[in-house]
Each structure stands twice: as C-alpha cells, then as structure tokens.
Motif scaffolding. Structure first.
Motif, PDB file in Angstrom:
ATOM      1  N   GLN A  92       4.382  -7.913  -6.844  1.00 42.69           N
ATOM      2  CA  GLN A  92       5.600  -7.962  -6.026  1.00 42.69           C
ATOM      3  C   GLN A  92       5.455  -7.077  -4.790  1.00 42.69           C
ATOM      4  O   GLN A  92       5.885  -7.450  -3.696  1.00 42.69           O
ATOM      5  N   ARG A  93       4.865  -5.895  -4.960  1.00 42.82           N
ATOM      6  CA  ARG A  93       4.617  -5.021  -3.797  1.00 42.82           C
ATOM      7  C   ARG A  93       3.678  -5.703  -2.804  1.00 42.82           C
ATOM      8  O   ARG A  93       3.902  -5.682  -1.603  1.00 42.82           O
ATOM      9  N   ILE A  94       2.620  -6.288  -3.336  1.00 39.40           N
ATOM     10  CA  ILE A  94       1.637  -6.948  -2.470  1.00 39.40           C
ATOM     11  C   ILE A  94       2.288  -8.119  -1.736  1.00 39.40           C
ATOM     12  O   ILE A  94       2.083  -8.309  -0.536  1.00 39.40           O
ATOM     13  N   ARG A 133      -6.318   3.694  -5.379  1.00 40.41           N
ATOM     14  CA  ARG A 133      -5.524   4.810  -5.888  1.00 40.41           C
ATOM     15  C   ARG A 133      -4.461   4.308  -6.862  1.00 40.41           C
ATOM     16  O   ARG A 133      -4.342   4.786  -7.991  1.00 40.41           O
ATOM     17  N   ARG A 134      -3.715   3.307  -6.446  1.00 40.25           N
ATOM     18  CA  ARG A 134      -2.604   2.848  -7.268  1.00 40.25           C
ATOM     19  C   ARG A 134      -3.091   2.102  -8.499  1.00 40.25           C
ATOM     20  O   ARG A 134      -2.531   2.238  -9.575  1.00 40.25           O
ATOM     21  N   ASN A 135      -4.100   1.272  -8.334  1.00 41.93           N
ATOM     22  CA  ASN A 135      -4.581   0.512  -9.487  1.00 41.93           C
ATOM     23  C   ASN A 135      -5.202   1.415 -10.536  1.00 41.93           C
ATOM     24  O   ASN A 135      -5.067   1.166 -11.734  1.00 41.93           O
ATOM     25  N   GLN A 136      -5.887   2.434 -10.065  1.00 43.08           N
ATOM     26  CA  GLN A 136      -6.469   3.377 -11.015  1.00 43.08           C
ATOM     27  C   GLN A 136      -5.366   4.048 -11.831  1.00 43.08           C
ATOM     28  O   GLN A 136      -5.468   4.164 -13.053  1.00 43.08           O
ATOM     29  N   ALA A 189       5.204  -8.506  -0.786  1.00 47.02           N
ATOM     30  CA  ALA A 189       6.137  -8.062   0.254  1.00 47.02           C
ATOM     31  C   ALA A 189       5.418  -7.409   1.434  1.00 47.02           C
ATOM     32  O   ALA A 189       6.054  -7.027   2.412  1.00 47.02           O
ATOM     33  N   ASP A 190       4.118  -7.291   1.345  1.00 48.64           N
ATOM     34  CA  ASP A 190       3.327  -6.582   2.369  1.00 48.64           C
ATOM     35  C   ASP A 190       3.186  -7.449   3.616  1.00 48.64           C
ATOM     36  O   ASP A 190       2.743  -8.599   3.542  1.00 48.64           O
ATOM     37  N   GLU A 191       3.560  -6.878   4.763  1.00 49.86           N
ATOM     38  CA  GLU A 191       3.570  -7.659   6.004  1.00 49.86           C
ATOM     39  C   GLU A 191       2.188  -7.831   6.629  1.00 49.86           C
ATOM     40  O   GLU A 191       2.057  -8.501   7.653  1.00 49.86           O
TER      41      GLU A 191
HETATM   42  C1  LIG Z   1      -4.336  -8.306   0.561  1.00 50.34           C
HETATM   43  C2  LIG Z   1      -3.673  -7.092  -0.019  1.00 50.34           C
HETATM   44  C3  LIG Z   1      -4.061  -6.651  -1.275  1.00 50.34           C
HETATM   45  C4  LIG Z   1      -3.460  -5.530  -1.854  1.00 50.34           C
HETATM   46  N1  LIG Z   1      -3.841  -5.133  -3.106  1.00 50.34           N
HETATM   47  C5  LIG Z   1      -3.198  -4.080  -3.688  1.00 50.34           C
HETATM   48  C6  LIG Z   1      -3.523  -3.692  -5.016  1.00 50.34           C
HETATM   49  O1  LIG Z   1      -4.406  -4.255  -5.671  1.00 50.34           O
HETATM   50  N2  LIG Z   1      -2.850  -2.648  -5.541  1.00 50.34           N
HETATM   51  C7  LIG Z   1      -1.882  -1.975  -4.862  1.00 50.34           C
HETATM   52  O2  LIG Z   1      -1.296  -1.049  -5.405  1.00 50.34           O
HETATM   53  N3  LIG Z   1      -1.568  -2.316  -3.598  1.00 50.34           N
HETATM   54  C8  LIG Z   1      -2.198  -3.351  -2.997  1.00 50.34           C
HETATM   55  N4  LIG Z   1      -1.884  -3.697  -1.713  1.00 50.34           N
HETATM   56  C9  LIG Z   1      -0.988  -2.798  -0.955  1.00 50.34           C
HETATM   57  C10 LIG Z   1       0.450  -3.029  -1.288  1.00 50.34           C
HETATM   58  O3  LIG Z   1       0.909  -4.151  -0.592  1.00 50.34           O
HETATM   59  C11 LIG Z   1       1.269  -1.783  -0.881  1.00 50.34           C
HETATM   60  O4  LIG Z   1       1.038  -1.505   0.458  1.00 50.34           O
HETATM   61  C12 LIG Z   1       0.891  -0.560  -1.659  1.00 50.34           C
HETATM   62  O5  LIG Z   1       0.784  -0.822  -3.023  1.00 50.34           O
HETATM   63  C13 LIG Z   1       1.959   0.505  -1.428  1.00 50.34           C
HETATM   64  O6  LIG Z   1       1.448   1.701  -1.816  1.00 50.34           O
HETATM   65  P1  LIG Z   1       2.252   3.038  -1.495  1.00 50.34           P
HETATM   66  O7  LIG Z   1       3.674   2.809  -1.969  1.00 50.34           O
HETATM   67  O8  LIG Z   1       1.510   4.080  -2.256  1.00 50.34           O
HETATM   68  O9  LIG Z   1       2.176   3.235  -0.008  1.00 50.34           O
HETATM   69  C14 LIG Z   1      -2.456  -4.822  -1.129  1.00 50.34           C
HETATM   70  C15 LIG Z   1      -2.078  -5.275   0.136  1.00 50.34           C
HETATM   71  C16 LIG Z   1      -2.666  -6.396   0.698  1.00 50.34           C
HETATM   72  C17 LIG Z   1      -2.239  -6.862   2.049  1.00 50.34           C
END
Ligand SMILES: Cc1cc2nc3c(=O)[nH]c(=O)nc-3n(C[C@H](O)[C@H](O)[C@H](O)COP(=O)(O)O)c2cc1C
Length: 135
Positions: free
Chosen positions: A63-65, A29-32, A67-69
């Motif tokens: 940066q979002r990725i 969704r976000r990448n699109q 920070a992902d736990e």
């Molecule tokens: C391994 C991994 C890969 C991810 N890849 C993407 C990505 O390509 N694009 C993205 O937007 N978020 C990615 N995420 C999710 C982000 O960390 C984050 O949860 C998300 O972008 C937040 O979206 P939201 O604010 O709409 O909830 C990834 C998370 C993990 C753990």
C-alpha cells in the motif's frame, strides 16, 4: 504462511538514478525491519517487484509503494501463499531486496536469479519481463 506478491509499474519520466538509489535504500531498511524479502528489477523505465513475508506486513508495504508518486500504473501480477520464502536466499548479509539496476544486462541477471525458483509461473513472468523490457 507467507504472502508473496508481484507487481509491475512504470517509473515517472522525471525519475533519476538518485531516486532509484533512495528507493533501494529505504526498501532495504524497511524490509529488513519487517522481515520482507524479494526482488526489485528496474530496466530504466519499468519496475517489477516481488515482495514476500508476513501477510499484513507485505500488504502494508504494498500500500505504501502503491501510493508512491515516483511511479504509476501499478498492476498486481500475482499473489500466492507459500510455506517458505523463495527469495530469501538472495539476500547476502541480510534479508533485503536484491536489486538489479538497468545496466543493459537485465536478461542474464534475471535468468540467474530465477534459476532456483520453484514456481514456474512466477519464474516465467520474471523472465518474460526481462526479455520484453530489458532485452
Ligand atoms: C518501485 C518502488 C519500489 C519500492 N519498494 C519498497 C519496498 O520494497 N519496501 C519499502 O518499504 N518501500 C518501498 N518503496 C518505497 C515506498 O514507496 C515508501 O517510499 C517507503 O516505504 C517510505 O519509507 P519511509 O516512511 O521510511 O520514508 C518503493 C518505492 C518504489 C517507487
């Protein structure tokens, strides 16, 4: 110019398949929306991802990725400026991340997906990951 970066990370031990599905759904969704393309490989334990697109958007996404736990020990592997997206053609209907789930066939899938990659270094990085982690 397009920024293309790749990283490797380790999934949290508590990660379950539903988490991976959620990650993929959010990523698509976000990448699109951000016109980001790339590849996400998950072998059941580690992630390898390539992101490419507008430089600021790719950095924000990374940066979002980071920070992902749901994962840890993120290491940036490569960073290149390229004239045209190299992974864009993998998205079938739209420009999204082409996922490969850890289904025991990581090596063959990564080989197939990297066959047309112009950059030999990145190709070998991806294939090496698949062989060490998935093979
Ligand atoms: C391994 C991994 C890969 C991810 N890849 C993407 C990505 O390509 N694009 C993205 O937007 N978020 C990615 N995420 C999710 C982000 O960390 C984050 O949860 C998300 O972008 C937040 O979206 P939201 O604010 O709409 O909830 C990834 C998370 C993990 C753990």
């Amino acid at each position: 110019m397009i920024l293309q970066l790749s990283y490797i990370s380790t999934a949290r031990p508590t990660l379950i398949l539903a988490d991976v599905e959620n990650i993929l759904a959010a990523s698509r969704r976000r990448n699109q929306a951000d016109a980001i393309t790339g590849l996400l490989v998950f072998d059941g334990k580690r992630f390898l991802q390539v992101l490419e697109g507008d430089e600021a958007k790719v950095e924000q996404t990374y940066q979002r990725i980071a920070a992902d736990e749901r994962h840890r020990a993120i290491v940036r592997l490569s960073e290149r400026r390229i004239a045209a997206a190299e992974f864009g053609h993998w998205a079938m209907a739209s420009h999204i991340v082409g996922p490969v789930l850890g289904d025991g066939n990581v090596v063959a899938q990564v080989d197939a997906m990297t066959a047309d990659l112009p950059d030999a270094n990145l190709r070998e990085t991806l294939r090496g990951f698949a062989r060490v982690r998935g093979g």
